[in-house]
Design a protein around this motif. Structure first.
Motif, short mmCIF file in Angstrom:
data_model
loop_
_atom_site.label_atom_id
_atom_site.label_comp_id
_atom_site.label_asym_id
_atom_site.label_seq_id
_atom_site.Cartn_x
_atom_site.Cartn_y
_atom_site.Cartn_z
N PRO A 50 0.81 -1.22 0.00
CA PRO A 50 0.00 0.00 0.00
C PRO A 50 0.85 1.27 0.00
CG PRO A 50 -0.89 -1.59 1.55
CD PRO A 50 0.43 -2.15 1.09
N GLU A 51 1.97 1.25 0.72
CA GLU A 51 2.84 2.43 0.79
C GLU A 51 3.43 2.74 -0.58
OE1 GLU A 51 2.20 0.59 4.58
OE2 GLU A 51 3.14 -0.26 2.78
N ARG A 52 3.89 1.71 -1.28
CA ARG A 52 4.46 1.91 -2.61
C ARG A 52 3.40 2.32 -3.62
NH1 ARG A 52 8.43 -3.41 -2.36
NH2 ARG A 52 10.12 -2.40 -1.18
N GLN A 53 2.18 1.83 -3.45
CA GLN A 53 1.10 2.18 -4.38
C GLN A 53 0.72 3.66 -4.28
OE1 GLN A 53 -1.60 -1.07 -3.17
NE2 GLN A 53 -1.61 -1.73 -5.31
N GLU A 54 1.07 4.29 -3.18
CA GLU A 54 0.80 5.72 -3.06
C GLU A 54 1.69 6.54 -4.00
OE1 GLU A 54 1.21 6.92 0.96
OE2 GLU A 54 -0.44 5.67 1.71
N ASN A 55 2.88 6.00 -4.33
CA ASN A 55 3.85 6.75 -5.11
C ASN A 55 4.17 6.14 -6.47
OD1 ASN A 55 4.49 8.66 -2.92
ND2 ASN A 55 5.37 6.88 -1.91
N MET A 56 3.71 4.91 -6.70
CA MET A 56 4.01 4.23 -7.96
C MET A 56 2.77 3.57 -8.52
SD MET A 56 7.73 2.43 -7.21
CE MET A 56 7.41 1.73 -5.59
N LEU A 57 2.77 3.38 -9.83
CA LEU A 57 1.70 2.69 -10.53
C LEU A 57 2.16 1.27 -10.80
CD1 LEU A 57 -1.08 3.07 -11.97
CD2 LEU A 57 0.22 3.68 -14.02
N PHE A 58 1.37 0.27 -10.39
CA PHE A 58 1.79 -1.12 -10.52
C PHE A 58 1.01 -1.86 -11.60
CE2 PHE A 58 3.76 -0.52 -6.39
CZ PHE A 58 4.85 -1.38 -6.44
N SER A 59 1.68 -2.87 -12.17
CA SER A 59 1.00 -3.83 -13.03
C SER A 59 0.16 -4.76 -12.17
CB SER A 59 2.05 -4.67 -13.78
OG SER A 59 2.74 -5.53 -12.84
N ASP A 60 -0.57 -5.65 -12.81
CA ASP A 60 -1.21 -6.73 -12.07
C ASP A 60 -0.09 -7.60 -11.46
OD1 ASP A 60 -3.57 -5.76 -13.08
OD2 ASP A 60 -3.76 -7.30 -14.64
N GLU A 100 2.98 -9.95 -3.15
CA GLU A 100 2.97 -10.27 -4.58
C GLU A 100 3.94 -9.35 -5.30
OE1 GLU A 100 -1.59 -11.58 -5.52
OE2 GLU A 100 -1.27 -9.48 -4.98
N PHE A 101 4.62 -9.90 -6.30
CA PHE A 101 5.52 -9.11 -7.13
C PHE A 101 4.72 -8.38 -8.21
CE2 PHE A 101 9.33 -12.17 -6.46
CZ PHE A 101 9.72 -11.46 -5.35
N GLY A 102 5.16 -7.16 -8.51
CA GLY A 102 4.55 -6.39 -9.59
C GLY A 102 5.60 -5.56 -10.32
N ILE A 103 5.24 -5.06 -11.48
CA ILE A 103 6.08 -4.17 -12.28
C ILE A 103 5.63 -2.75 -11.98
CG2 ILE A 103 6.86 -3.62 -14.62
CD1 ILE A 103 5.49 -6.40 -15.40
N ALA A 104 6.57 -1.85 -11.67
CA ALA A 104 6.19 -0.50 -11.24
C ALA A 104 6.55 0.55 -12.28
CB ALA A 104 6.87 -0.16 -9.91
N PHE A 105 5.68 1.56 -12.38
CA PHE A 105 5.84 2.68 -13.30
C PHE A 105 5.63 3.97 -12.52
CE2 PHE A 105 3.91 -1.02 -15.17
CZ PHE A 105 4.57 -1.22 -16.37
N ALA A 106 6.05 5.08 -13.11
CA ALA A 106 5.75 6.37 -12.50
C ALA A 106 4.23 6.53 -12.41
CB ALA A 106 6.35 7.50 -13.33
N LYS A 107 3.78 7.22 -11.39
CA LYS A 107 2.36 7.31 -11.09
C LYS A 107 1.53 7.79 -12.29
CE LYS A 107 -0.66 7.00 -7.61
NZ LYS A 107 -0.88 5.78 -6.83
N GLU A 108 2.09 8.74 -13.06
CA GLU A 108 1.33 9.32 -14.17
C GLU A 108 1.53 8.57 -15.50
OE1 GLU A 108 5.41 11.05 -14.12
OE2 GLU A 108 3.84 10.65 -12.62
N ILE A 110 4.54 -18.34 -12.30
CA ILE A 110 3.76 -17.20 -12.78
C ILE A 110 2.30 -17.35 -12.39
CG2 ILE A 110 3.01 -15.92 -14.82
CD1 ILE A 110 5.93 -15.51 -14.32
N LYS A 111 1.71 -16.28 -11.88
CA LYS A 111 0.30 -16.32 -11.50
C LYS A 111 -0.56 -16.40 -12.76
CE LYS A 111 -1.19 -13.57 -8.17
NZ LYS A 111 -1.45 -14.41 -6.98
N ALA A 112 -1.57 -17.26 -12.73
CA ALA A 112 -2.48 -17.38 -13.86
C ALA A 112 -3.39 -16.16 -13.94
CB ALA A 112 -3.32 -18.65 -13.72
N LYS A 113 -3.79 -15.81 -15.15
CA LYS A 113 -4.73 -14.70 -15.32
C LYS A 113 -6.12 -15.13 -14.89
CE LYS A 113 -4.12 -11.26 -16.69
NZ LYS A 113 -3.74 -10.04 -15.92
N ASN A 114 -6.82 -14.23 -14.19
CA ASN A 114 -8.18 -14.55 -13.75
C ASN A 114 -9.15 -14.49 -14.92
OD1 ASN A 114 -7.32 -14.77 -11.09
ND2 ASN A 114 -7.56 -12.57 -10.71
#
Length: 266
Positions: free
Chosen positions: A104-114, A220-228, A262-266
């Motif tokens: 949650p803390e990282r999600q405040e500053n970064m945009l994550f993939s699934d 869970e692992f995710g790929i992070a991007f700049a928020k915008e 690898i997590k399966a797609k829902n």
């Protein structure tokens, strides 16, 4: 008149050629813009340097395949993992792809993939010296280490009861240094990503032992991007979903871990 006509014709040809050249260059630049991926290059098997000093790893292979499908050149840039959010926000890198836990803390500053993999923080000790540890409460009075900037550090530092019970809590710039201190007895216990830790000890058979003791919640692992940077996130997510669907991501996982994590797609 003939000279004037020829000069006018030449001028029109130059203008048309110039317009055509500009258009092609601009389109190529937009579509094939180089993607710069930030990572900790001492974080095997996700990203690390091989004997030829080349950056390799599981996440590196996933990122290369994604960039190939996007038609983009990719550059892997070693960064100070403690400054990862600042590197992303500044635009010096475009993506963080390196066994990064979604919090949650990282999600405040970064945009994550699934999320694409599950991850636990578990306990590693020297072989034959498990101190009877069966839960995180048994870490009391031990010298405990982990990587700085990691999920384990954030969890322990945010848990006053657990932190206060430890004899000493040390952080390291990378897990390679942390495992060296564990081997040399400078710490009793190392709390580490399960996937990363198991890979490390598989290369040093007989030195360490992994305990089935989870510290903190499973992440869970995710790929992070700049928020915008929603546009890049959408593009990368699309090709990564294709990699999961067609089995390419599973194949890369099997090459590194001997199984599909690898997590399966829902």
């Amino acid at each position: 008149m003939k000279k004037i006509f020829l000069m006018a014709l030449l001028l029109v040809s130059m203008v048309l050629a110039g317009c055509g050249g500009d258009s092609g260059s601009s389109s190529g630049s937009d579509e094939n813009k180089k993607i710069v991926i930030g990572l900790d290059d001492e974080y095997p098997p996700m990203g690390f340097r091989d004997e030829n000093n080349q950056i390799v790893g599981f996440d590196v292979d996933l990122a290369k395949e994604a960039a190939k499908r996007l038609g983009s050149e990719v550059e892997f840039k070693a960064i100070d993992w403690n400054s990862k959010e600042a590197e992303l926000k500044s635009g010096r890198i475009d993506i963080l792809w390196n066994g990064l836990d979604i919090t949650p803390e990282r999600q405040e500053n970064m945009l994550f993939s699934d999320p694409y993999m599950d991850n636990r923080q578990i306990v590693f000790v020297r072989a034959g010296e498990n101190f009877g540890i069966q839960s995180e409460n048994d870490l009391a009075d031990k010298n405990v280490g982990t990587q700085s900037g990691s999920t384990a550090e954030a969890y322990i530092m945010g848990n006053d009861s657990l932190l206060g019970s430890l004899n000493e809590f040390k952080t390291y710039g990378d897990y390679i240094s942390a495992f060296m201190d564990l081997e040399n007895g400078r710490i009793d216990v190392l709390v580490c990503d399960e996937i990363v830790g198991l890979y490390n000890i598989s290369k040093q058979e007989g030195k360490f032992e992994a305990l089935n003791v989870t510290v903190g919640p499973t992440s869970e692992f995710g790929i992070a991007f700049a928020k915008e940077n929603t546009e890049l996130r959408v593009k990368v997510q699309k090709v990564f979903d294709e990699m999961v669907t067609d089995g390419t991501a599973a194949k890369i996982s099997e090459q590194w871990f001997g199984t599909n994590l690898i997590k399966a797609k829902n």
